[in-house]
Design a protein around this motif. Sequence first.
Motif, PDB file in Angstrom:
ATOM      1  N   VAL A 193       0.541  -0.861  -0.352  1.00 18.72           N
ATOM      2  CA  VAL A 193      -0.206   0.223   0.137  1.00 18.72           C
ATOM      3  C   VAL A 193       0.593   1.240   0.137  1.00 18.72           C
ATOM      4  O   VAL A 193       0.912   2.115  -0.595  1.00 18.72           O
ATOM      5  CB  VAL A 193      -1.219  -0.166   1.578  1.00 18.72           C
ATOM      6  N   GLU A 194       2.130   0.798   0.960  1.00 18.68           N
ATOM      7  CA  GLU A 194       3.222   1.952   0.788  1.00 18.68           C
ATOM      8  C   GLU A 194       3.631   2.444  -0.914  1.00 18.68           C
ATOM      9  O   GLU A 194       3.464   4.022  -0.888  1.00 18.68           O
ATOM     10  CB  GLU A 194       3.621   2.548   1.352  1.00 18.68           C
ATOM     11  N   ASP A 195       3.818   1.269  -0.959  1.00 22.58           N
ATOM     12  CA  ASP A 195       4.126   1.709  -2.364  1.00 22.58           C
ATOM     13  C   ASP A 195       3.158   2.376  -3.644  1.00 22.58           C
ATOM     14  O   ASP A 195       4.085   2.855  -4.850  1.00 22.58           O
ATOM     15  CB  ASP A 195       5.122   0.064  -3.051  1.00 22.58           C
ATOM     16  N   VAL A 196       2.155   2.127  -3.030  1.00 23.56           N
ATOM     17  CA  VAL A 196       1.454   2.301  -4.191  1.00 23.56           C
ATOM     18  C   VAL A 196       1.188   3.748  -3.893  1.00 23.56           C
ATOM     19  O   VAL A 196       0.920   4.431  -4.679  1.00 23.56           O
ATOM     20  CB  VAL A 196      -0.002   1.188  -4.316  1.00 23.56           C
ATOM     21  N   LEU A 197       1.134   4.406  -2.584  1.00 24.06           N
ATOM     22  CA  LEU A 197       0.658   5.788  -2.533  1.00 24.06           C
ATOM     23  C   LEU A 197       1.945   5.998  -3.114  1.00 24.06           C
ATOM     24  O   LEU A 197       1.861   7.358  -3.529  1.00 24.06           O
ATOM     25  CB  LEU A 197       0.678   5.574  -0.819  1.00 24.06           C
ATOM     26  N   LYS A 198       3.171   5.943  -2.926  1.00 18.21           N
ATOM     27  CA  LYS A 198       4.459   6.783  -3.465  1.00 18.21           C
ATOM     28  C   LYS A 198       4.772   7.091  -4.795  1.00 18.21           C
ATOM     29  O   LYS A 198       4.949   7.880  -5.400  1.00 18.21           O
ATOM     30  CB  LYS A 198       5.670   6.032  -3.083  1.00 18.21           C
ATOM     31  N   SER A 199       3.878   5.387  -5.679  1.00 16.67           N
ATOM     32  CA  SER A 199       3.712   5.360  -7.356  1.00 16.67           C
ATOM     33  C   SER A 199       2.737   6.812  -7.431  1.00 16.67           C
ATOM     34  O   SER A 199       3.447   7.244  -8.430  1.00 16.67           O
ATOM     35  CB  SER A 199       3.281   3.858  -7.126  1.00 16.67           C
ATOM     36  N   ILE A 200       1.555   6.981  -7.071  1.00 13.57           N
ATOM     37  CA  ILE A 200       1.041   8.132  -6.936  1.00 13.57           C
ATOM     38  C   ILE A 200       1.184   9.049  -7.122  1.00 13.57           C
ATOM     39  O   ILE A 200       1.216  10.017  -7.979  1.00 13.57           O
ATOM     40  CB  ILE A 200      -0.610   7.473  -6.751  1.00 13.57           C
ATOM     41  N   PHE A 201       2.112   9.464  -5.913  1.00 12.84           N
ATOM     42  CA  PHE A 201       2.368  10.832  -5.865  1.00 12.84           C
ATOM     43  C   PHE A 201       3.477  11.061  -6.813  1.00 12.84           C
ATOM     44  O   PHE A 201       3.664  12.243  -6.658  1.00 12.84           O
ATOM     45  CB  PHE A 201       2.728  10.761  -3.937  1.00 12.84           C
ATOM     46  N   TYR A 202       4.508  10.218  -6.769  1.00 18.15           N
ATOM     47  CA  TYR A 202       6.093  10.643  -7.579  1.00 18.15           C
ATOM     48  C   TYR A 202       5.119  10.357  -8.897  1.00 18.15           C
ATOM     49  O   TYR A 202       6.036  11.133  -9.917  1.00 18.15           O
ATOM     50  CB  TYR A 202       6.920   9.797  -6.985  1.00 18.15           C
ATOM     51  N   GLY A 203       5.044   9.023  -9.314  1.00 21.07           N
ATOM     52  CA  GLY A 203       4.958   9.023 -10.805  1.00 21.07           C
ATOM     53  C   GLY A 203       3.790  10.022 -11.751  1.00 21.07           C
ATOM     54  O   GLY A 203       3.770  10.108 -12.142  1.00 21.07           O
ATOM     55  N   TYR A 281       8.350   9.395 -21.092  1.00 23.14           N
ATOM     56  CA  TYR A 281       9.172   8.401 -19.642  1.00 23.14           C
ATOM     57  C   TYR A 281       8.926   9.078 -18.546  1.00 23.14           C
ATOM     58  O   TYR A 281       9.925   8.051 -17.710  1.00 23.14           O
ATOM     59  CB  TYR A 281      10.521   9.271 -21.149  1.00 23.14           C
ATOM     60  N   ILE A 282       8.644   9.907 -18.093  1.00 21.79           N
ATOM     61  CA  ILE A 282       8.676  10.519 -16.484  1.00 21.79           C
ATOM     62  C   ILE A 282       8.222   9.637 -15.497  1.00 21.79           C
ATOM     63  O   ILE A 282       8.737   8.975 -14.771  1.00 21.79           O
ATOM     64  CB  ILE A 282       9.276  12.306 -16.676  1.00 21.79           C
ATOM     65  N   ARG A 283       6.853   9.566 -15.620  1.00 22.43           N
ATOM     66  CA  ARG A 283       5.835   8.858 -15.483  1.00 22.43           C
ATOM     67  C   ARG A 283       6.222   6.786 -15.581  1.00 22.43           C
ATOM     68  O   ARG A 283       6.095   7.264 -13.991  1.00 22.43           O
ATOM     69  CB  ARG A 283       4.537   9.298 -15.895  1.00 22.43           C
ATOM     70  N   PRO A 284       6.424   6.403 -16.194  1.00 24.76           N
ATOM     71  CA  PRO A 284       6.815   5.144 -16.083  1.00 24.76           C
ATOM     72  C   PRO A 284       7.854   4.776 -14.561  1.00 24.76           C
ATOM     73  O   PRO A 284       8.454   3.843 -14.166  1.00 24.76           O
ATOM     74  CB  PRO A 284       6.862   4.518 -17.106  1.00 24.76           C
ATOM     75  N   ALA A 285       8.998   6.095 -15.411  1.00 23.29           N
ATOM     76  CA  ALA A 285       9.963   5.508 -14.982  1.00 23.29           C
ATOM     77  C   ALA A 285      10.265   5.947 -13.237  1.00 23.29           C
ATOM     78  O   ALA A 285      10.704   5.731 -12.212  1.00 23.29           O
ATOM     79  CB  ALA A 285      10.879   7.000 -15.175  1.00 23.29           C
ATOM     80  N   LEU A 286       9.145   6.926 -12.672  1.00 28.00           N
ATOM     81  CA  LEU A 286       8.999   7.328 -11.264  1.00 28.00           C
ATOM     82  C   LEU A 286       7.413   6.283 -10.715  1.00 28.00           C
ATOM     83  O   LEU A 286       8.232   6.316  -9.549  1.00 28.00           O
ATOM     84  CB  LEU A 286       8.303   8.975 -10.979  1.00 28.00           C
ATOM     85  N   SER A 287       6.744   5.867 -11.699  1.00 22.60           N
ATOM     86  CA  SER A 287       5.895   5.257 -10.913  1.00 22.60           C
ATOM     87  C   SER A 287       6.280   3.109 -10.561  1.00 22.60           C
ATOM     88  O   SER A 287       6.016   3.240  -9.552  1.00 22.60           O
ATOM     89  CB  SER A 287       5.082   5.097 -11.818  1.00 22.60           C
ATOM     90  N   SER A 288       7.146   3.320 -12.009  1.00 25.75           N
ATOM     91  CA  SER A 288       7.480   1.644 -11.606  1.00 25.75           C
ATOM     92  C   SER A 288       8.931   1.227 -10.553  1.00 25.75           C
ATOM     93  O   SER A 288       9.363   0.460  -9.807  1.00 25.75           O
ATOM     94  CB  SER A 288       8.254   1.036 -12.800  1.00 25.75           C
TER      95      SER A 288
END
Length: 340
Positions: A193-203, A281-288
Amino acid sequence: MGLNIKNYLNPPVLLVIFLVIISLMFVFPVLNMVILGAILAYGIRPIANKIQSKLKYSSISILLAMVVVLIPLILLLFYIVFELSIFVSWILANNPNTDVNSVMSQISSYLPSYVDVNSLNSYLDSVISNVGSYLLNYSVKFVGKFANVTLDLFILVCSVFYFVRDGENCLEFIRSFVPDDSKEFFDKTVSSVEDVLKSIFYGHFLTSVIIGIFGCIGYSLLGYPFGIFLGVLTGILQLIPVFGPWPIYWALFFIDVASGNYIRAVIVLFFGFFLSTVDMYIRPALSSHYADIHPLILLIGFLAGPLVYGIVGFVVGPLILGITYEVLDCYRKEYLLGDD
């Protein structure tokens, strides 16, 4: 099997189930605000911890952290309203006699001969009338629901405050009900869940900020009178799936073509393609980097979320679908594949 069910469904358990169901009936109307409060609390907590390292009182640290986060959002809202008022005044001052018919007569010279300008004009009149009616009706409904909006905001602020302060205790309380043989799975789920939150915030949100900054710089260098404002709108549109920055740069392209500024029209079009490419390029790099979630899952969450939770659904929708995917993946690895 009947004996096991009888052992589990004893009077205390039935009472707990009954009370939980009744409680959910009360909470459900404001559940979206509670969930959004938990999400915002996750982002505010690190700021509150840094402030608390210099202060004694945790409550003051949390309030200051909330102010630090809310002030930029409030300033951004006021900036958008202020710039919109200036923009409308600028259009009226520079085009005092402009109406739909005169605009259509100018545009008609660029349209193919087989296009019926009168039909297009009537259609635009109908669209403008419908949009005006919708905005008026929405404003009336918003005023009528002002009390509900105020209540939602109050619950949101309280949820953020108490989740920041007591979030760890709440998590431990839930964990205490988990059987010992499932605690490892629970801990992995919380981590996911924390990883998903970080993915949404940063990605997604950080990508929007980056694209917005690029837009402010690019539009200003190209000489548009409201370059910074256009960049801010580009960043906001970047948060909305399917839209992205293209409505801004295509509108500028057609305006430049209509005014005869063909060189800038070509440049802004290439600049818009650059923004869209950078996003790819930015969105997948940050989200993944935080959670490996298929983009279609988040896209469906962004599109379907507002239908269920309103504007809050832009955050809650992808979060719930992302968490569901991560939980299913954890369950698959833990119990089906036996992956430690």
